[in-house]
Design a protein around this motif. Sequence first.
Motif, PDB file in Angstrom:
ATOM      1  N   GLU B 248       0.833  -1.205   0.000  1.00  0.00           N
ATOM      2  CA  GLU B 248       0.000   0.000   0.000  1.00  0.00           C
ATOM      3  C   GLU B 248       0.861   1.245   0.000  1.00  0.00           C
ATOM      4  OE1 GLU B 248      -3.842  -1.814   2.344  1.00  0.00           O
ATOM      5  OE2 GLU B 248      -3.194   0.255   2.709  1.00  0.00           O
ATOM      6  N   GLU B 262      -2.653   0.358  -4.144  1.00  0.00           N
ATOM      7  CA  GLU B 262      -1.980  -0.878  -3.755  1.00  0.00           C
ATOM      8  C   GLU B 262      -1.293  -1.402  -4.998  1.00  0.00           C
ATOM      9  OE1 GLU B 262      -3.490  -4.604  -1.252  1.00  0.00           O
ATOM     10  OE2 GLU B 262      -3.982  -4.736  -3.390  1.00  0.00           O
ATOM     11  N   ARG B 281      -3.505  -0.477  -8.136  1.00  0.00           N
ATOM     12  CA  ARG B 281      -4.943  -0.468  -7.888  1.00  0.00           C
ATOM     13  C   ARG B 281      -5.298   0.737  -7.026  1.00  0.00           C
ATOM     14  NH1 ARG B 281      -7.448  -6.083  -6.582  1.00  0.00           N
ATOM     15  NH2 ARG B 281      -6.814  -6.296  -8.761  1.00  0.00           N
ATOM     16  N   ILE B 283      -7.127   2.172  -4.463  1.00  0.00           N
ATOM     17  CA  ILE B 283      -7.877   1.581  -3.341  1.00  0.00           C
ATOM     18  C   ILE B 283      -8.589   2.622  -2.482  1.00  0.00           C
ATOM     19  CG2 ILE B 283      -6.533  -0.557  -3.206  1.00  0.00           C
ATOM     20  CD1 ILE B 283      -4.893   0.789  -0.961  1.00  0.00           C
ATOM     21  N   VAL B 285     -11.687   3.671  -2.626  1.00  0.00           N
ATOM     22  CA  VAL B 285     -12.966   3.149  -2.126  1.00  0.00           C
ATOM     23  C   VAL B 285     -12.708   2.097  -1.066  1.00  0.00           C
ATOM     24  CG1 VAL B 285     -15.002   1.827  -2.710  1.00  0.00           C
ATOM     25  CG2 VAL B 285     -14.197   3.622  -4.254  1.00  0.00           C
ATOM     26  N   ARG B 286     -11.754   1.226  -1.426  1.00  0.00           N
ATOM     27  CA  ARG B 286     -11.466   0.168  -0.449  1.00  0.00           C
ATOM     28  C   ARG B 286     -10.974   0.767   0.860  1.00  0.00           C
ATOM     29  NH1 ARG B 286      -6.913  -4.082  -1.799  1.00  0.00           N
ATOM     30  NH2 ARG B 286      -5.632  -2.965  -0.309  1.00  0.00           N
ATOM     31  N   LYS B 287     -10.129   1.794   0.706  1.00  0.00           N
ATOM     32  CA  LYS B 287      -9.627   2.441   1.924  1.00  0.00           C
ATOM     33  C   LYS B 287     -10.759   3.055   2.714  1.00  0.00           C
ATOM     34  CE  LYS B 287      -5.237   2.046   2.595  1.00  0.00           C
ATOM     35  NZ  LYS B 287      -5.105   1.094   3.663  1.00  0.00           N
ATOM     36  N   ASN B 288     -11.675   3.702   1.976  1.00  0.00           N
ATOM     37  CA  ASN B 288     -12.841   4.272   2.663  1.00  0.00           C
ATOM     38  C   ASN B 288     -13.638   3.183   3.341  1.00  0.00           C
ATOM     39  OD1 ASN B 288     -12.248   6.831   1.969  1.00  0.00           O
ATOM     40  ND2 ASN B 288     -13.682   6.963   0.255  1.00  0.00           N
ATOM     41  N   ALA B 289     -13.831   2.126   2.539  1.00  0.00           N
ATOM     42  CA  ALA B 289     -14.586   1.006   3.105  1.00  0.00           C
ATOM     43  C   ALA B 289     -13.870   0.443   4.307  1.00  0.00           C
ATOM     44  CB  ALA B 289     -14.766  -0.068   2.038  1.00  0.00           C
ATOM     45  N   GLU B 290     -12.532   0.340   4.128  1.00  0.00           N
ATOM     46  CA  GLU B 290     -11.755  -0.190   5.247  1.00  0.00           C
ATOM     47  C   GLU B 290     -11.886   0.696   6.459  1.00  0.00           C
ATOM     48  OE1 GLU B 290      -7.673  -0.778   4.320  1.00  0.00           O
ATOM     49  OE2 GLU B 290      -8.079  -2.433   2.938  1.00  0.00           O
ATOM     50  N   ASN B 399     -16.972 -12.547   5.338  1.00  0.00           N
ATOM     51  CA  ASN B 399     -16.243 -13.244   4.284  1.00  0.00           C
ATOM     52  C   ASN B 399     -16.064 -14.701   4.630  1.00  0.00           C
ATOM     53  OD1 ASN B 399     -15.676 -10.469   4.185  1.00  0.00           O
ATOM     54  ND2 ASN B 399     -13.697 -10.835   5.157  1.00  0.00           N
TER      55      ASN B 399
END
Lengths: 142, 801
Positions: B248, B262, B281, B283, B285-290, B399
């Motif tokens: 990251e 990432e 990538r 990330i 959105v993923r970071k926000n989601a994370e 998951n």
Amino acid sequence: MTIQVLLVEDSPGAVRLTREAFREANESIELHVASDGLEAMAFLRREGIHVNAERPDFILLDLNLPKMDGREVLANIKHDEGLKTIPTIILTTSDAEVDIQKSYQLQANCYLTKPVQLEKFEAVVKSINDFWLTTAKLPQRR
Amino acid sequence: MEIGFHPAAPMDLEQAEAQGTTATRDLVARTDAEKHVVQMEARYLGLLEASPDGMVVVNPRGEIVLLNARAEKQFGYHRDELLGQKVKSIIPEGFAERLIADGTRTAAEALAQQIGTGVELYGRRKDGSEFPIDIMLSPLDSAEGILVTAAIRDISVRKDTEMHLAMTAAKYRGLLEAAPDGMIVVNHRSEIVLLNAHAEKQFRYWRDELIGQKITSIIPEGFAERLIADGTRTAAEALAQQMGTGIELTGRRKDGSEFPIEIMLSPLESAQGILVTAAVRDITVRKNAERHLAQMEARYRGLLEAAPDGMVVVNQGGDIVLLNAQSENQFGYSRDELIDQKVTNIIPEGFAERLIADGTRTAAEALAQQIGSGIELTGRRKDGSEFPIEIMLSPLKSNEGILVTAAIRDITLRKKAEKHLVQMEGRYRGLLEAAPDGMVVVNQHGEIVLLNAQSENQFGYRRDELIGQRVTNIIPDGFAERLIADGARTAAEALAQQIGTGIELTGRRKDESEFPIEIMLSPLESDQGILVTAAIRDITVRKNAELNLIQKVEDLNRSNEELEQFAYVASHDLQEPLRMVASYTQLLSRRYKGTLDADADEFIAFAVDGANRMQRLIQDLLAFSRVGKRKLELFDLPSDRALRQALLNLSGAIKQSGALVTNGLLPEVKADEVQLTQLFQNLIGNAIKYHSSGVPHIHISAARNGLPMWTFSVRDDGLGIDSQFFEKIFGMFQRLHKRDEFEGTGMGLAICKKIVERHGGSISVESKPGSGSTFHFTLAAIEATSSTAIEETNDDTSSIG
């Protein structure tokens, strides 16, 4: 001088006893007898056959009398101007308070209960004589 | 003929040597120079033969004049088969033409154009198969003109590789372009050599703005450094360490804004050395989601930890994946002792099974059936002890599949309370059913909610006929109203006023008949509000008994009155005739005693005696009846006053007998004076009468001993009474002695008894024959507030002679 006593008593036996007792006490007493209230009043008022009756100096009155009972007789005597001065003594078997009260209220001069025993009866009669007819002063006959 | 070297640029040794070999044959017998040439020629021939490439020499007519072994091999011919043949037979196209002079240039010029360049052509083998070749031409002057030497390289493999490479490159480029991630290829100098469209979008650059730029312009930190060889490792090692891991970093766009990325690195060998492909990538959105997830996770964990219930999360394998502090407390484990353990360790039965898919339903269905309902199970602590729990399940998608969160509540206390409640309820119900009274429980609407068997009996209903009905059906008046809140008081107050008092009302049976009841109310708190329990007693019998009693009392009173009336009247009316008899017999006796005969005297004497006795009897009877007839007039009076009157009345008898009468301090009492006097008179009279020899001593005293009644005592030293007569003597007309021993009618003590009892006291005697008698009677004391009340008498004797 004889003392005129009217005895108002309905029982002849009681009358005779009284007479005997008075004879013992005082021989100068002349006892007249009326055997019921009406006769008593007639005698006192000199009515009918009693027109020539002597006015008594003294009245001995039983309460339980036929025709007119002693209480009424007493009332009549004491309301009569001419008769009320005659000392009237109730001589009766009753010792009931109510009778005593009533009698005095009607202005009886005295209330005496007739004792049951003869001796005591004679003593009472004697005491009447001693007091009323000897010691006490009676009003003049008029 | 001289060998001439005509160097054509560029010319290598081979070519030079090759040229040397085109020496003519008639030079063989020459001098040293000729020998040298021959030597050179041999050397060149050697070189030719040894060349790794196929060597073919072609004359201006396109004929092969020379070739080497390699060429033989390449083309699959024997030398002789090719010498003198057209080169076209082995290189169909592209060679010969190149040598041709055409309208635009001479052969020399044409040739010159080809020299030095690798030309790709096709070779044809003897068997007709073709293969790609790369030829390098060089001219060779000779007596026959310019010869062309072609070094022929079989580039089949190279071609395959090239083709493969081209394909791969194409494929690679396709993949690159199509990749959902930005793809950036970086060389060992950290320069971007390649990138795809996606990367252009990500970083908002045009491709050509980035090619050749340092990677640090778009990934300022973290990338370039990773590729650098340092003291501890080579670049290759450095790179190898990064391969395959998602790293990251932060990307920087053209406009300077940054975004989280990432990158995944992979090496790429190339002619330019090792290149690094970075899949980039975005990330964000993923970071926000994370971050959101982290937040939620934190929040969730916070909730989990703070939950008052134990929270345990279980996966579909029945393993505990998560638990909170409270569950650690509940089960006595520390968290790490339970994570990954089977949930059956702490909930042996009933939980894991519920999550299992079985023949009739899937795991999800199994779970769904459990959601939301509180399930009671048994939890097991670390120390092996068990305790009752209630779990509530809810699913949690993750998951790892569907997890189940169980909220676990320790219901030990609740269970105890429930058990206690059940016990109490059982006991209460038992009591209720066993109660001798009807028990009816009523709610605040006046409806019956509960009743027992006895009330069923009382009212002639079955239980279910009454439950839910208004209580006014069985108790029409007086009950429901008592429970109603009105303007003046609340329901609770209304109820409170009724509690504890027995209330008489009327109950109505099913058959409409009514009967008297007494109810006692008590409140009962419940979740339905305040209920009222009424204990209902059928008081029909009691009422009847009361009525009977009242009736009897009335009858008795009436009868008593009649009797007393009778006694009075009788004795009164009897007096008169008796008087006659008595008096006249006495007169008879007096006047005629001694004058008649002895018999007559005797007869008269008996008659007189009889009459006298009768008189006394009648008198006593009259006196007795008067005690009851006369209304009791109670006053507070000093009892010694009554005593003095009695003594006065007895003065004759006292004087006659010479009796000594003493008394102690006598108290005030509440009494009818006349009767008290009579009482003293009779007792003392008796004492005098029944004297033994000598002077009678009589003492009157009173004592209290802390009791509410005074006990008076009249003590004498007379004859005494045998105990068998203690009761008898108080009866009417009871005499213990013959008539000629003692006079008396036997009424005296009966009259005393009657007087004492009318005053609410009692009379008794203590005596021993020959030792005198003591008569005791009790009279009520005056309340302590009276200042003249005397507690205890002192024996302060005073006498009345």
